[in-house]
Structures are given as structure tokens and as C-alpha cells.
Enzyme design. Structure first.
Site, PDB file in Angstrom:
ATOM      1  N   TYR A   1       0.648  -4.404 -20.378  1.00 33.49           N
ATOM      2  CA  TYR A   1       1.176  -4.771 -19.063  1.00 33.49           C
ATOM      3  C   TYR A   1       0.268  -4.317 -17.932  1.00 33.49           C
ATOM      4  O   TYR A   1       0.190  -4.969 -16.887  1.00 33.49           O
ATOM      5  CB  TYR A   1       2.624  -4.294 -18.884  1.00 33.49           C
ATOM      6  CG  TYR A   1       3.553  -5.276 -19.549  1.00 33.49           C
ATOM      7  CD1 TYR A   1       4.011  -6.392 -18.853  1.00 33.49           C
ATOM      8  CD2 TYR A   1       3.876  -5.163 -20.896  1.00 33.49           C
ATOM      9  CE1 TYR A   1       4.797  -7.342 -19.464  1.00 33.49           C
ATOM     10  CE2 TYR A   1       4.659  -6.111 -21.528  1.00 33.49           C
ATOM     11  CZ  TYR A   1       5.123  -7.200 -20.803  1.00 33.49           C
ATOM     12  OH  TYR A   1       5.881  -8.153 -21.411  1.00 33.49           O
TER      13      TYR A   1
ATOM     14  N   HIS B   1       1.279   5.716  -0.936  1.00 33.76           N
ATOM     15  CA  HIS B   1       0.632   6.999  -1.215  1.00 33.76           C
ATOM     16  C   HIS B   1       1.331   7.573  -2.459  1.00 33.76           C
ATOM     17  O   HIS B   1       1.842   8.688  -2.435  1.00 33.76           O
ATOM     18  CB  HIS B   1       0.766   7.944  -0.027  1.00 33.76           C
ATOM     19  CG  HIS B   1       0.099   7.444   1.224  1.00 33.76           C
ATOM     20  ND1 HIS B   1       0.176   8.091   2.427  1.00 33.76           N
ATOM     21  CD2 HIS B   1      -0.675   6.340   1.444  1.00 33.76           C
ATOM     22  CE1 HIS B   1      -0.524   7.421   3.350  1.00 33.76           C
ATOM     23  NE2 HIS B   1      -1.041   6.348   2.775  1.00 33.76           N
TER      24      HIS B   1
ATOM     25  N   HIS C   1       0.869  -1.189   0.000  1.00 33.67           N
ATOM     26  CA  HIS C   1       0.000   0.000   0.000  1.00 33.67           C
ATOM     27  C   HIS C   1       0.899   1.229   0.000  1.00 33.67           C
ATOM     28  O   HIS C   1       1.787   1.352   0.854  1.00 33.67           O
ATOM     29  CB  HIS C   1      -0.895  -0.015   1.236  1.00 33.67           C
ATOM     30  CG  HIS C   1      -1.523   1.316   1.524  1.00 33.67           C
ATOM     31  ND1 HIS C   1      -2.375   1.943   0.634  1.00 33.67           N
ATOM     32  CD2 HIS C   1      -1.408   2.163   2.588  1.00 33.67           C
ATOM     33  CE1 HIS C   1      -2.757   3.103   1.158  1.00 33.67           C
ATOM     34  NE2 HIS C   1      -2.173   3.257   2.334  1.00 33.67           N
TER      35      HIS C   1
HETATM   36 ZN   LIG Z   1      -2.300   4.871   3.549  1.00 37.17          ZN
END
Ligand SMILES: [Zn+2]
Length: 210
Positions: A119, A94, A92
Site C-alpha cells: 500500500y 507536521h 501538508h
Molecule cells: Zn509546515
């Protein structure tokens, strides 16, 4: 892979992600499945300076087993693993361009980034966008849980992407492909574009089944 090798790999990929500016400060987190639970990056840690010895280890329910306190976003990872028994790792970030796409008003929640390249289709397929909830809000974990069975890549509105893979390398490379495609998508906004057709996408799924 042994747990100690996996710990080193999490730190290596974390530094690589951080050094290339794919997530800043203490943002972003990585997790990977081990025999007795999950390894997670610790809360408030910088992905550029992880220590294999102090990574958090949590059990199936997310309760700490060892290491530093896990990321505040651990529940997001656990809700995705719950729907994807074959997932070995989750990333995860940002990452700027993916976050930018997640903030646009006029995007399709079922398909926020169209099939621009082969891709992207092979590594991400169809992305899902879930609505904004504050970090730590359990409604965010529920929203991810709802779509994670059908999508291994989910974009959290006004926040960032979360991507599962069969192993850590697969999850990292898919997240990078998503970020690069988000950048392309933004570069092409307002231009006439030729997307891959439904037939071309179907052919890719046939040739390269996930
Ligand atoms: Zn986050």
C-alpha cells in the site's frame, strides 16, 4: 463536487486528522482546487476547528479572493499544483513519524523510505526529500517545484510531508499511509528487513497504475 460540499469535506478531514494527533496545534494545512482557484485552510488555524464559511479562497497566483488570510505555506501548495495539473488537493502535516524520518542523517534523498508494504508503493510510490529551509523561504517552494513533477509526495527536511492527490480523499489517505509507513520504518531501524523487490514494486505499478 460542489464548492460548498468541498468546504465541508476539508473541515471534516481536518478534524479527523487533528483528532487523531496527526498534526498538532495550528500546524498543517489543506488545499483543494475549485473552478476559480483554490480553497486553503487559513493561517494559524487549527485543523480541528475549521469553519467552512471562513476557509481562504485564492486565485491561480495565490492572491486572496475571499475568506480568512490563507496559510503562510500557501506558496508550497501552489508550487506543487504548478507541476501537477491533475492534482485536485494537497495535504501538508507536521506528522511526528514522517518528521522524525526527515531528520535522520543517513537517509537517501531520492528514496527516504524504502518499499516496505504494497500500500505504501501504491499510494506514495517514491518519496522525495528536499533540504531544510526556514518556513516562508521561497527557496523551499523552489525545491518542492523541482521535484514535484516526478513525485506527488515530498518530505521537507526537519519539517514534514506534503502530498498531492487527484482529490481530497486521495491526498489525505496517501498522507496517512506515508505517516504509518514512516512509523513502521522507525520501528524496523536496526532490524534485518525484507523489502519488496524491484520486480514486486514493478508488478504493483503495472496492476495499480497511478
Ligand atoms: Zn509546515
Amino acid at each position: 463536487m460542489t464548492e460548498s460540499k468541498l468546504r465541508e469535506e476539508i473541515c471534516w478531514f481536518g478534524k479527523s486528522i487533528y483528532d487523531r494527533g496527526l498534526t498538532a496545534g495550528s500546524s498543517g494545512n489543506i488545499s483543494a482546487r475549485v473552478d476559480d482557484g483554490w480553497l486553503m485552510t487559513p493561517t494559524n488555524s487549527c485543523l480541528g476547528r475549521l469553519d467552512p464559511a471562513t476557509l481562504s479562497k485564492v486565485d491561480e497566483k495565490g492572491a486572496p479572493i475571499s475568506g480568512d488570510k490563507p496559510t503562510k505555506e500557501a506558496f508550497l501548495h501552489l508550487s506543487m499544483y504548478g507541476q501537477r495539473p491533475g492534482a485536485g488537493a494537497i495535504v501538508h502535516l507536521h506528522s511526528t513519524h514522517s518528521v522524525a524520518v526527515s531528520v535522520l542523517v543517513d537517509i537517501d534523498h531520492e528514496n527516504p523510505i524504502p518499499p516496505l508494504t504494497a500500500y505504501y508503493v501504491m499510494k506514495i510510490g517514491r518519496l522525495a526529500l528536499v533540504p531544510y529551509y526556514a518556513p516562508g523561504d521561497l527557496a523551499l517552494a523552489n525545491a518542492v517545484r523541482e521535484v514535484a513533477g516526478r513525485h506527488h509526495a515530498v518530505l521537507l527536511a526537519n519539517h514534514g510531508p506534503i502530498v498531492a492527490g487527484k482529490d481530497l480523499e486521495t491526498a489525505v489517505y496517501a498522507t496517512e499511509e506515508l505517516e504509518e509507513t514512516a512509523k513502521l520504518y522507525l520501528l524496523l531501524r536496526g532490524q534485518q528487513t525484507k523489502l519488496l523487490t524491484v520486480e514486486q514494486v514493478a508488478e504493483l505499478h503495472r496492476r495499480f497504475p497511478a
